[in-house]
Structure formats: C-alpha cells, structure tokens
Design a protein around this motif. Sequence first.
Motif, PDB file in Angstrom:
ATOM      1  N   GLU A   1     105.511 -59.779  31.059  1.00 15.11           N
ATOM      2  CA  GLU A   1     105.070 -61.236  30.998  1.00 15.11           C
ATOM      3  C   GLU A   1     106.135 -62.183  30.226  1.00 15.11           C
ATOM      4  O   GLU A   1     105.988 -63.378  30.183  1.00 15.11           O
TER       5      GLU A   1
ATOM      6  N   GLY B   1     109.157 -64.569  31.982  1.00 14.05           N
ATOM      7  CA  GLY B   1     109.510 -65.800  32.261  1.00 14.05           C
ATOM      8  C   GLY B   1     109.963 -66.655  31.101  1.00 14.05           C
ATOM      9  O   GLY B   1     110.478 -67.871  31.221  1.00 14.05           O
TER      10      GLY B   1
ATOM     11  N   ILE C   1     100.397 -74.554  29.450  1.00 16.07           N
ATOM     12  CA  ILE C   1     101.425 -74.948  30.309  1.00 16.07           C
ATOM     13  C   ILE C   1     101.681 -73.570  31.336  1.00 16.07           C
ATOM     14  O   ILE C   1     102.185 -73.852  32.493  1.00 16.07           O
ATOM     15  N   ARG C   2     101.608 -72.395  30.850  1.00 20.99           N
ATOM     16  CA  ARG C   2     101.713 -71.265  31.869  1.00 20.99           C
ATOM     17  C   ARG C   2     100.621 -70.554  31.948  1.00 20.99           C
ATOM     18  O   ARG C   2     100.645 -69.398  32.528  1.00 20.99           O
ATOM     19  N   ASN C   3      99.385 -70.819  31.324  1.00 21.89           N
ATOM     20  CA  ASN C   3      98.205 -70.129  31.578  1.00 21.89           C
ATOM     21  C   ASN C   3      98.464 -68.538  30.877  1.00 21.89           C
ATOM     22  O   ASN C   3      98.041 -67.693  31.792  1.00 21.89           O
ATOM     23  N   ASN C   4      99.170 -68.339  29.972  1.00 20.66           N
ATOM     24  CA  ASN C   4      99.553 -67.052  29.660  1.00 20.66           C
ATOM     25  C   ASN C   4      99.257 -67.018  28.109  1.00 20.66           C
ATOM     26  O   ASN C   4      99.836 -67.398  27.042  1.00 20.66           O
TER      27      ASN C   4
ATOM     28  N   TYR D   1      89.374 -76.981  30.999  1.00 17.70           N
ATOM     29  CA  TYR D   1      88.802 -76.350  32.157  1.00 17.70           C
ATOM     30  C   TYR D   1      88.469 -77.241  33.441  1.00 17.70           C
ATOM     31  O   TYR D   1      89.002 -76.780  34.488  1.00 17.70           O
TER      32      TYR D   1
ATOM     33  N   GLN E   1      91.951 -78.300  35.024  1.00 19.06           N
ATOM     34  CA  GLN E   1      91.843 -77.103  35.661  1.00 19.06           C
ATOM     35  C   GLN E   1      92.788 -75.803  35.184  1.00 19.06           C
ATOM     36  O   GLN E   1      93.372 -74.893  35.836  1.00 19.06           O
TER      37      GLN E   1
ATOM     38  N   PRO F   1      92.897 -72.357  33.492  1.00 26.92           N
ATOM     39  CA  PRO F   1      91.782 -71.119  33.712  1.00 26.92           C
ATOM     40  C   PRO F   1      91.555 -70.311  32.349  1.00 26.92           C
ATOM     41  O   PRO F   1      92.190 -69.606  31.964  1.00 26.92           O
TER      42      PRO F   1
ATOM     43  N   GLN G   1      95.445 -73.124  40.393  1.00 28.17           N
ATOM     44  CA  GLN G   1      95.775 -72.690  38.894  1.00 28.17           C
ATOM     45  C   GLN G   1      97.528 -72.292  39.014  1.00 28.17           C
ATOM     46  O   GLN G   1      97.867 -71.970  39.995  1.00 28.17           O
TER      47      GLN G   1
ATOM     48  N   LYS H   1     100.678 -70.211  37.348  1.00 30.93           N
ATOM     49  CA  LYS H   1     101.111 -68.999  36.642  1.00 30.93           C
ATOM     50  C   LYS H   1     102.634 -69.010  37.081  1.00 30.93           C
ATOM     51  O   LYS H   1     103.016 -68.192  37.761  1.00 30.93           O
ATOM     52  N   PRO H   2     103.449 -70.010  36.470  1.00 32.42           N
ATOM     53  CA  PRO H   2     104.996 -69.938  36.882  1.00 32.42           C
ATOM     54  C   PRO H   2     105.533 -68.933  35.876  1.00 32.42           C
ATOM     55  O   PRO H   2     104.917 -68.530  34.808  1.00 32.42           O
TER      56      PRO H   2
ATOM     57  N   GLY I   1     109.581 -66.250  35.870  1.00 34.06           N
ATOM     58  CA  GLY I   1     110.069 -64.999  36.380  1.00 34.06           C
ATOM     59  C   GLY I   1     110.353 -65.328  37.947  1.00 34.06           C
ATOM     60  O   GLY I   1     110.454 -64.265  38.451  1.00 34.06           O
TER      61      GLY I   1
END
Lengths: 662, 313
Positions: free
Chosen positions: A197, A200, A408-411, A647, A651, A653, B62, B64-65, B67
């Motif tokens: 992960e 990025g 910003i990256r849903n991470n 949410y 949007q 997640p 959704q 998920k940017p 890499g």
Amino acid sequence: MFDGLLAGAAHLAAPMNLVFLVLGTALGIVFGAIPGLTATMGLALLVPFTFSMEPTTGLLMLAGIYVGAMYGDAVPAILINTPGTPAAIATTFDGYPLSKKGMAQHALVAAAFASCFGSIVGNLVLAGAAEPLAEMSLKFGPAEYFWLGVFGLTIISVLSSGNLLKGFVTATLGLLLSSVGMATLSGEVRLTFGFPELQGGIGLAGALIGFFCLPEILSNFIGKRQNTYAGTQVQPTIAVIKETIRDLLCRPVLMLRSSLIGLVVGIAPGAGGNIASMVSYSEARRWEKNPEEFGKGTTRGVAASEAANSAMAPGSLIPLLTLGIPGSPPAAVILGALMLHGMQPGNDLFVVYSDVTYAFIVGLLVASFAVLVLGTAGSFVYARIINVPSQTLAPLILLMTVLGSYAIRNNLLDVWVMLVFGIVGLILNRLRFQPAPLVLGIILGPYIENGLVQSMMIGGASGSVLTYMTLRPISLFLIALCVLSALGPWLLSRRKHKITNVNNSDFDTENATGLNADSIMGVVCLAIAAVVFFSTGGLSQYGGIFIRFCIGLLLVLGVASIVRGVRQPQKVLFFDSVIERSRIIIGVAMLALYLVLIPIAGFVVASLLFYLIMSFLLQEKAMTVIGVVSKLIQAVVVVGLLYAMFYYILQVPLPVGQFFDT
Amino acid sequence: MRKIFKVLASLLFLPSLVLADGYPEKKIVYQITFNPGGGSDIRARQQQPMLEADLGVKIPIQYKPGGGGSLGWAELVKKKADGYFMSGINIPHIILQPLARDNAGYETEQIEPVILFQQIPFGITVMADSPFKTLEEMVAYAKENPGAVTIGGSGTWDATHIAHLQFEKMTGAKFTYVPHKGGKPKQTALLGGHTMASWFGVSEWLPYGDKVRNLAVATNEPVETNPDLPTFKSLGYDLLSSVYHGVGVPAGTPADAIARLEQSFTAIANDPEVRARKLKDGILPIAMSGADAKTLIADRKKIWAPIVKEFTQ
C-alpha cells in the motif's frame, strides 16, 4: 479582447449564472477549509453536475470553486495551524501566531483581502497577456524544474533563521520521505518495507495533518489541558476589517510582488500553489523592513502567502486555455470539464468559443470579489471557532484528522502514517525542530529528483549533462537566485551576529537533566541513512541516484549535528512534567486504539467510542448526569454529521466493520 | 511458485456460485484507480447515469489512486467476488505491473475483464519543424548516432515504454527513452522542444493539429482520424500498441453477474452518441467482450513477459 470581456461580462448579468458562481465560491471555501479535501477533489465532484448545465453556467461554478478553495485553505491554517491544502503551509507561519495573540480575525481578513487581490492581478494578466506568456510555460524543462526545486530548498534558510543545521536535517528527511513508493520515472518500488500500500507514496494530506495539526493538539489540549485552542478569546469587530485592509493597502509592493510570484509559478506547468506561497513568503521576509516580525504573527506574512496562492490559480489557467496544458492539478480537472462540453483548448477557445471563455475569465474576477465578501463576513463566524472550549473542539478535530488523511485515497494506512508523523512531529517540536522544512522536502523532492533524472537522460543524449543543466536562460536565472538566497542570510548574520545570539538565548534554557537535541538527531540521521542504504541496494542508476544523494547529505548533516551537540550542548526538556508525559502517552494510545478499532467495529462505532472517551478524558471536573447526556448527544450528532457528509455526499467508502459487513 | 499459490488461494475462496435471480439487488461500487477528475473518472461519470438507468441500482464511484493504478487493483482482487464491486481496468497496466514489480499487490489473472470499451492507438509524433520527415529518417539517424535521439514516454512499464522497447528491438537502433510523470508532462516536453520525438496516443496528438507531425501509428489498419498516416506494419515493423480501457471484477464472480454487467456496458459502448463523442476526441470506440479481452491479455502477456524479464534483471 475588450469585446470578448464585455461579451463575457454580459453572461454574468444573468442571475442564474451569478447564483451558481457565488454558490461555487462558497463550496470552494468549504473544500479548501477541510484538511484532506482539495480544490481538485471539489472540482472533480462537481464536474458531473455541470453536465446538465449550460457550458457557461457550469464553467462559472467551477471558476468559483477554484477561486474559493484558494482562500478556504487559509481558514484552518490560521485557526488550528493545519493548512487546508498544501498551498496554505506558509499561511500557518504567521496566521497561527496571530490566532494565539487573539488576532484570528485580523489574519482571516488579511487572507481574504490578499486572496482577492492576488486573484485580480492574476486574472487581469490572464485576460490580457495569455498568449505570449503561454510560450514561456513551454520553456520549463527538466533542468528548470530541478533548479526550481533547489531554489525552493534554499527557502529553508529563511524559514529556520538562527538554526540552519536543524532546517537542513529536517528538509533532508523530507526529501527521503518523498522517495517512498513507486519512483515516478523509473517505476521502481522503493522504501515500502513490505507494505504494497506504500507503493502510492506518502500522502501529502497525511503529512500536513500529522506534522502541523496533531502535535498542537497533543501538546496544547491533551498535554497542557489548555482551555481553548489558541489560549485566547476573540471578539470579531468591523473595525478590525477596516484596520487590516488599510494596513495591507499601504503595502502595495508586498502585495504586487506576492501576486506576481504566484502568477509565474502558476504558469510553469505542474508547479502549483504549494511552491508559490512558500517562495512568496520567504521573499516577503527577505525584503521587508522588519523581518523579525515574521513568524511571530504579522498580517503581512499571511497576505504574502495567500496573495501568491490565489494568483497561482489564474496563472495555471494560462497554459491551459491557450495550449491545453494544465499548470496545476485543479486546472487538469477544468481541462476535463472543457473537453466534456466539447471545447478543445487552444485557438478554438479564444475564437470559436470566445464568449464562453471570456465569461469564465470574468467569472474568475467576480469570484475574487465573492471571496472578499464571503471571507470578511465569514471572519465573524470562523474566528469564533477557536473560542469553543477545547473539550468539545479537540475530539472533533481529532476525528477530522483521521477522516482528512483517509478520504483523499481511501487508504487506512495513510491514517497510520499520519499518526506516526504526528508523534514524530511532536518529538521534533520538543527538540526545537520546525516541521515546515520537512514538509517542504516532501513537496520539492519529486521536482528535484525527476528534474535530475530527466536531465541526465536528455543531457546524456546531447553529450554533456552539466552543459544541459546549466547553460539555459531560465536555469541560469534560477541558479543565480539560489546562490543569492543561500548566501544572503549568511552575510546578514555575520553583520548582526551579536543580535541573533541574544534572540536565540531565550529558548536555550540550560537544564542539566535535559536531552541533547543535536546529538540525538545526529545519531538518528546516521541510523536512518544506514537503514535506507541497506534497503535500497538493488536500485538502478536512475532509480537510486536521488536516494544516494540524500544518504550522503544525511551522513554529513548527522556528523555535523553530533559535533555541534558535543561542542555547544543545547539541552532541552522533553516534557514539562510527569503528568504531561502520561497525558500525551494516553492520548496517543487512544488514537492508536481508535485506528485499530475502525476496521473491526466500523467507522461509526469506533468514532462514537473515541469521541466519548476523549471528551471524558479532557474533562477536568466530575461530570453531572446532564453533562454525560449532553456529551452523548454531542457525540451522536458530530459522528452522524461527519458520516453523512463523507459517506453520502463525498462518497468516501468509510469502513463498515467486520460485524456489519453484509 | 508464490504466484501460483496466490492464484490457488484466490480460487479456494470462491463464493457460492449460486446467485439470486434478481441481480443486481443493491448498489454496485464502481472503483476508479486514478485521481478524481482524470480521464478514467470523467469516463465513469459519463457512464454512471446510463448504468443506473439500465441496472436499476445506484452506482457509486469510489477512488483508490496510487502506484499507477496498482493500489486500486490490489483492492479489487481483495473484494468479495459477488458482482457488487467493479473497477476500471487499463491494458497494458494490469499486465505489466505484476510482471515488472516483485509485489504489485495483485496478479493479472485475479482480475476478470467484463468488457473493454475503448482503445487509444499509439504512435511516434514529432514537432512540425522537426528534421525527421518520416519514420525511416528518424531510424536511420538513430542508427548513425546511437542514443542521440530522445523519445518521450508517459512512464516506465506503461504502454509507451513497452512499445518503445519492442521498437528498439525491431529496428536495432538505440534511442534515449525519457519517461515522464504521465501523458501531459510528456506532451509539454515535446512542445517545448525538450524531447525530439514522443510516443503519443491519437487523443493526445489530435488537439495539436498542424503543430505536430505523426510518423507512424501502431495499429493493424490506418486510424479513422488520420487515414493517410502509415502504420508501423506498412513500414515493416510488426508493432501493435494501444491502451485499452474497460471494467473488471474479482476473478470468481458468478458468470451471470458478469454477463449482466457486460450487457449493460456493451449497450452504452454501442450508443451512437457515446461513439461519436469518443471519435471526436481521438478515441476508438469498441465493445470487446470479456472473453475476447481475456485472449488479448493472454496474447500480450506472452509477448511482453520475456521483454520485461530481460530489462528488469
């Protein structure tokens, strides 16, 4: 051109267009103001809504968002020391000290006025001289970006006056952090330590929140139990607005210089507001008569930063509208919107669709005034935010730090990175290191690395890398600036040697039991250099050169730090008291538990628990039954609203948790 | 060996293949693996209302940017294979990333293509005032001056890079490949004279009109937008290079769910208005079925695997 502008202005006479423009500006301010949300994201989310609109109306709304966001990011920078977007980092330098002095409204008004001013200057140039300036944007090649990045680094000498070594140490760590993840050019994966992960890279939002926001909360709210955020109460008045604007109007040179710097950086494709406001701030500090006021809270510092990042926006539209080259990430989204409405940038825009294009440009101008009105009027509301008692504000801000770094990256890993940065940031603060050079390193790293690698490739093909990198007009200009910028403070400090010594002594409190900040940092540098060296052995020439350069720098700086620590020991006390230490440790532990709980119990449950526990922990007195009930209601309302916003509207997640996953 | 294990593991966790009759019953998440506002996002947002009308459920988008898309695809293959999570996919990205990286977070075979709905052919472009009038002139110059010709591309191990490596092998000439951070910086570099030539997609060169000259395009047949432009094949180089955009689901998704999604996306891809808009932007509208896409992926992987191996060791 004037016919075009008049025709464009005619569009704005339509009430509907004006309504959407102002609505867009207000939305832009919100997007800019929430750390983790950016102008780019706001624009992207609004583009689909513009499908169903007239092209002019849609574009006017986007214009409003772009201009609004360039101001909005100043609001949290001033109030809670957290830049809403990277473009507002320099706004924190003076904005937050102003808040601490009880002058939050001064800072907010200065930001609104400077944003409006910068935006107007930028837009007038956009309307008048877009074509010739567009050619200039193409002159920026790899060598120019390399030198722009290096010049950016010399700003450290201004940012960390008095202690250059510390500034360079943190900046180098920032450069190294920027290389985490997939290398932009060589595609190699670096320094991810087994987490796919991390490919990025380090998220800038997480770094900003971690280094700027979290240490303040941990230190002031949780450690010192400060009653309100800045420790002061603000009473906004109309007199402040008049006074602040009058003050800034007396500084036309500062305002114009800042705007022009923003404009030029905007025109260079790819370099955005992040660099613009930093350069402008450091130039303001360099040329002003009383530079020692900077960093302690002056509206001039806020204005320098905000005028530049607002002038950057129209600057970045110059290559976009004329050549189809976006000068900044938000401009790239506007390009997408133009294409969706069937308009191809280039000559088409100024010939075939000239009235839409000029309406857009006039719209940007009108939005600048909307920012001034919304900003000054809003200052009455925003400024009061820091009067809210910290028991209420702190848990809310902590929830926002988590959401902001996640959204910003849903991470979720980004949130953990944010927490680690927060702890590191706190340690650095206590050892008297500034976070700004570190974040500057993260931002500038890619410019320097990519510029260097591409220069090596292109220079290699033409025969000599060195000639390619230096013998070009813009490169030579930037090199000259670098030399001046690096030598300037050194020469000055030789002249005023005695004065600076006196100034520094106020925090050099000798304490026999304290820690030796420089020696500790030196050892840490050497250790990091060793770890990085042994984990990046297999990189190719192009993928590894920047990292090896950073390792070399770290070794030199590490040894220098140790030497300095031994020769001039500057002892610092890490915690004021045992109570403070245990409070901070408990705070960090709660945050960590919260992050562990999110994927298990879901965002809503975890956040409710966290909010309640933090509220109770921060409460000094025993709570009445009514107090407990009101905290419960508060928690449900706050978490519910945040959840609904992220949410349903954005949007994002948010994790639902293992028990509820259907 | 680890790769085989991973594929086996993903097969073990197959969900029940029995699907309720009424698919879809709830929202289907449409993941974009690039930044909001980019090409992939805007395309998905165009499809969104049409998909919602056809499938009768919400299609939230959704992001998920990161890499180069790999973070999003790693996320995709972790999701339940029940037809309620799909993601935009790009070829060659999903083939080359697992080949070139030790651990991209996913394997190509863990993604089941539903459809490929558009194609952007690539070729070599120079500025109009370039001394290279034809591809042959450029190749001849590069043979005499090895490494002196700089050719820009969008990145490393992407469509332009792999095409470049194949082209160098075919010609035996040595160029200097200069990767950029994506398509736009690559275009700026060519326009500003920082690179001498560049790998451009049709949609990238079209807006610049007469300012640029195309030397050849890597398709089987001439492209509609530039009918006179020679193909690499017609000049004697067996090179095909295109970026394909489509949609994929986790491997193991029930066949009828995939069929339903494919039907919906195919209808949109064949919509005359959608087709016309794509052609205007220099994008070839296609509607390649999931099965055909699988064959295409397998074929390309066979050609590219040895090249990637050669250059990553």
